[in-house]
Scaffold this motif. Structure first.
Motif, PDB file in Angstrom:
ATOM      1  N   ASP A 110      -4.454 -54.139  29.366  1.00 13.98           N
ATOM      2  CA  ASP A 110      -4.057 -54.393  27.981  1.00 13.98           C
ATOM      3  C   ASP A 110      -2.825 -53.578  27.612  1.00 13.98           C
ATOM      4  O   ASP A 110      -2.814 -52.804  26.660  1.00 13.98           O
ATOM      5  CB  ASP A 110      -5.221 -54.096  27.035  1.00 13.98           C
ATOM      6  CG  ASP A 110      -4.988 -54.573  25.609  1.00 13.98           C
ATOM      7  OD1 ASP A 110      -4.044 -55.370  25.396  1.00 13.98           O
ATOM      8  OD2 ASP A 110      -5.746 -54.156  24.719  1.00 13.98           O
ATOM      9  N   VAL A 111      -1.748 -53.770  28.386  1.00 14.24           N
ATOM     10  CA  VAL A 111      -0.555 -52.934  28.234  1.00 14.24           C
ATOM     11  C   VAL A 111       0.127 -53.087  26.877  1.00 14.24           C
ATOM     12  O   VAL A 111       0.829 -52.169  26.453  1.00 14.24           O
ATOM     13  CB  VAL A 111       0.458 -53.163  29.375  1.00 14.24           C
ATOM     14  CG1 VAL A 111      -0.157 -52.820  30.715  1.00 14.24           C
ATOM     15  CG2 VAL A 111       1.020 -54.560  29.371  1.00 14.24           C
ATOM     16  N   GLU A 112      -0.102 -54.189  26.198  1.00 17.01           N
ATOM     17  CA  GLU A 112       0.491 -54.352  24.868  1.00 17.01           C
ATOM     18  C   GLU A 112      -0.054 -53.293  23.906  1.00 17.01           C
ATOM     19  O   GLU A 112       0.679 -52.761  23.075  1.00 17.01           O
ATOM     20  CB  GLU A 112       0.209 -55.757  24.337  1.00 17.01           C
ATOM     21  CG  GLU A 112       0.955 -56.058  23.059  1.00 17.01           C
ATOM     22  CD  GLU A 112       0.815 -57.513  22.639  1.00 17.01           C
ATOM     23  OE1 GLU A 112       0.528 -57.737  21.448  1.00 17.01           O
ATOM     24  OE2 GLU A 112       0.997 -58.404  23.490  1.00 17.01           O
ATOM     25  N   ASN A 113      -1.332 -52.980  24.027  1.00 19.46           N
ATOM     26  CA  ASN A 113      -1.964 -51.989  23.155  1.00 19.46           C
ATOM     27  C   ASN A 113      -2.104 -50.605  23.793  1.00 19.46           C
ATOM     28  O   ASN A 113      -2.271 -49.614  23.076  1.00 19.46           O
ATOM     29  CB  ASN A 113      -3.345 -52.487  22.719  1.00 19.46           C
ATOM     30  CG  ASN A 113      -3.248 -53.722  21.866  1.00 19.46           C
ATOM     31  OD1 ASN A 113      -2.566 -53.719  20.846  1.00 19.46           O
ATOM     32  ND2 ASN A 113      -3.896 -54.794  22.287  1.00 19.46           N
ATOM     33  N   HIS A 114      -2.063 -50.551  25.118  1.00 22.74           N
ATOM     34  CA  HIS A 114      -2.258 -49.288  25.846  1.00 22.74           C
ATOM     35  C   HIS A 114      -1.237 -49.207  26.979  1.00 22.74           C
ATOM     36  O   HIS A 114      -1.573 -49.437  28.139  1.00 22.74           O
ATOM     37  CB  HIS A 114      -3.682 -49.209  26.395  1.00 22.74           C
ATOM     38  CG  HIS A 114      -4.724 -49.439  25.353  1.00 22.74           C
ATOM     39  ND1 HIS A 114      -5.025 -48.495  24.393  1.00 22.74           N
ATOM     40  CD2 HIS A 114      -5.494 -50.517  25.079  1.00 22.74           C
ATOM     41  CE1 HIS A 114      -5.965 -48.972  23.596  1.00 22.74           C
ATOM     42  NE2 HIS A 114      -6.261 -50.199  23.983  1.00 22.74           N
ATOM     43  N   PRO A 115       0.006 -48.888  26.644  1.00 24.11           N
ATOM     44  CA  PRO A 115       1.083 -48.962  27.639  1.00 24.11           C
ATOM     45  C   PRO A 115       1.054 -47.888  28.728  1.00 24.11           C
ATOM     46  O   PRO A 115       1.695 -48.071  29.764  1.00 24.11           O
ATOM     47  CB  PRO A 115       2.356 -48.842  26.796  1.00 24.11           C
ATOM     48  CG  PRO A 115       1.917 -48.131  25.555  1.00 24.11           C
ATOM     49  CD  PRO A 115       0.500 -48.549  25.311  1.00 24.11           C
ATOM     50  N   VAL A 116       0.326 -46.790  28.518  1.00 21.97           N
ATOM     51  CA  VAL A 116       0.334 -45.728  29.530  1.00 21.97           C
ATOM     52  C   VAL A 116      -1.077 -45.341  29.950  1.00 21.97           C
ATOM     53  O   VAL A 116      -2.042 -45.498  29.200  1.00 21.97           O
ATOM     54  CB  VAL A 116       1.094 -44.465  29.054  1.00 21.97           C
ATOM     55  CG1 VAL A 116       2.561 -44.772  28.798  1.00 21.97           C
ATOM     56  CG2 VAL A 116       0.450 -43.848  27.840  1.00 21.97           C
ATOM     57  N   ILE A 117      -1.148 -44.836  31.159  1.00 21.76           N
ATOM     58  CA  ILE A 117      -2.349 -44.214  31.710  1.00 21.76           C
ATOM     59  C   ILE A 117      -1.967 -42.753  31.911  1.00 21.76           C
ATOM     60  O   ILE A 117      -0.903 -42.459  32.473  1.00 21.76           O
ATOM     61  CB  ILE A 117      -2.732 -44.851  33.058  1.00 21.76           C
ATOM     62  CG1 ILE A 117      -3.024 -46.338  32.871  1.00 21.76           C
ATOM     63  CG2 ILE A 117      -3.911 -44.122  33.695  1.00 21.76           C
ATOM     64  CD1 ILE A 117      -3.073 -47.123  34.169  1.00 21.76           C
ATOM     65  N   THR A 118      -2.797 -41.834  31.437  1.00 19.58           N
ATOM     66  CA  THR A 118      -2.456 -40.420  31.584  1.00 19.58           C
ATOM     67  C   THR A 118      -3.580 -39.650  32.262  1.00 19.58           C
ATOM     68  O   THR A 118      -4.765 -39.986  32.130  1.00 19.58           O
ATOM     69  CB  THR A 118      -2.173 -39.745  30.223  1.00 19.58           C
ATOM     70  OG1 THR A 118      -3.326 -39.857  29.398  1.00 19.58           O
ATOM     71  CG2 THR A 118      -0.982 -40.363  29.532  1.00 19.58           C
ATOM     72  N   PHE A 119      -3.181 -38.641  32.988  1.00 21.89           N
ATOM     73  CA  PHE A 119      -4.125 -37.669  33.525  1.00 21.89           C
ATOM     74  C   PHE A 119      -3.658 -36.307  33.037  1.00 21.89           C
ATOM     75  O   PHE A 119      -2.593 -35.829  33.431  1.00 21.89           O
ATOM     76  CB  PHE A 119      -4.199 -37.712  35.047  1.00 21.89           C
ATOM     77  CG  PHE A 119      -5.209 -36.751  35.612  1.00 21.89           C
ATOM     78  CD1 PHE A 119      -6.531 -36.791  35.201  1.00 21.89           C
ATOM     79  CD2 PHE A 119      -4.843 -35.807  36.551  1.00 21.89           C
ATOM     80  CE1 PHE A 119      -7.474 -35.903  35.714  1.00 21.89           C
ATOM     81  CE2 PHE A 119      -5.772 -34.921  37.070  1.00 21.89           C
ATOM     82  CZ  PHE A 119      -7.092 -34.970  36.651  1.00 21.89           C
ATOM     83  N   ALA A 120      -4.431 -35.728  32.109  1.00 22.34           N
ATOM     84  CA  ALA A 120      -4.117 -34.413  31.555  1.00 22.34           C
ATOM     85  C   ALA A 120      -4.872 -33.374  32.371  1.00 22.34           C
ATOM     86  O   ALA A 120      -6.101 -33.339  32.350  1.00 22.34           O
ATOM     87  CB  ALA A 120      -4.514 -34.345  30.088  1.00 22.34           C
TER      88      ALA A 120
END
Length: 171
Positions: free
Chosen positions: A80-90
């Motif tokens: 769902d890149v339109e609403n969630h463009p990034v994946i993060t690992f903090a």
């Protein structure tokens, strides 16, 4: 053997780093492989040797070498890149252990859902100006709202493999 990493700020070298995934599909008969082509990150090694940082993947940059599948993976059925463009690992903590292993504790966020994640990486090289880490771990995609599974074709865990090279930031 004692390995140390210089304290200070480190930036991910995008050209020397890779983050890839593989997942069994078609009832385990086919392995889908893909690479995130847009990856960024930074970290800080503290005086006590521990580290913190962030790795960011552009979710739309996943390339499986199959345009129709890639379009579907970008859709609301998956990332769902339109609403969630990034994946993060903090990374909340990373500690170098004997034998060049690094114990990493952090939080993975995909599709707006965050989950704790602990993994082991391997410090494969380091000097005063650069360091490289390798890791491979699995995630359960359904924990991140990636549960689309037509006719039960997609089973099991997704394997993530990363080689991350960081260079020392100018002081």
């Amino acid at each position: 053997m004692t390995t140390t990493v210089e304290t200070g700020t480190w930036q991910l070298d995008r050209t020397a780093s890779t983050v890839a995934l593989r997942h069994k599909t078609m009832w385990g008969l086919v392995t889908v492989k893909g690479t995130f082509t847009d990856v960024s990150g930074q970290g800080e090694v503290r005086p006590d040797g521990s580290a913190v940082g962030t790795l960011t993947l552009d979710a739309a940059s996943l390339d499986t070498k199959h345009a129709k599948r890639d379009k579907h993976l970008r859709s609301a059925d998956f990332f769902d890149v339109e609403n969630h463009p990034v994946i993060t690992f903090a990374v909340r903590s990373a500690e170098l252990r004997d034998g060049g292993t690094v114990q990493v504790v952090g939080q993975l966020t995909a599709r707006g859902i965050s989950r704790p994640l602990s993994l082991t990486a391997r410090l494969v090289s380091s000097d005063a100006d650069a360091l490289t880490l390798d890791t491979e771990f699995t995630v359960d995609r359904s924990q991140f709202g990636l549960g689309w599974n037509q006719m039960g074709m997609i089973r099991g865990l997704t394997t993530i493999a990363a080689t991350l090279t960081f260079t020392r930031s100018a002081a």
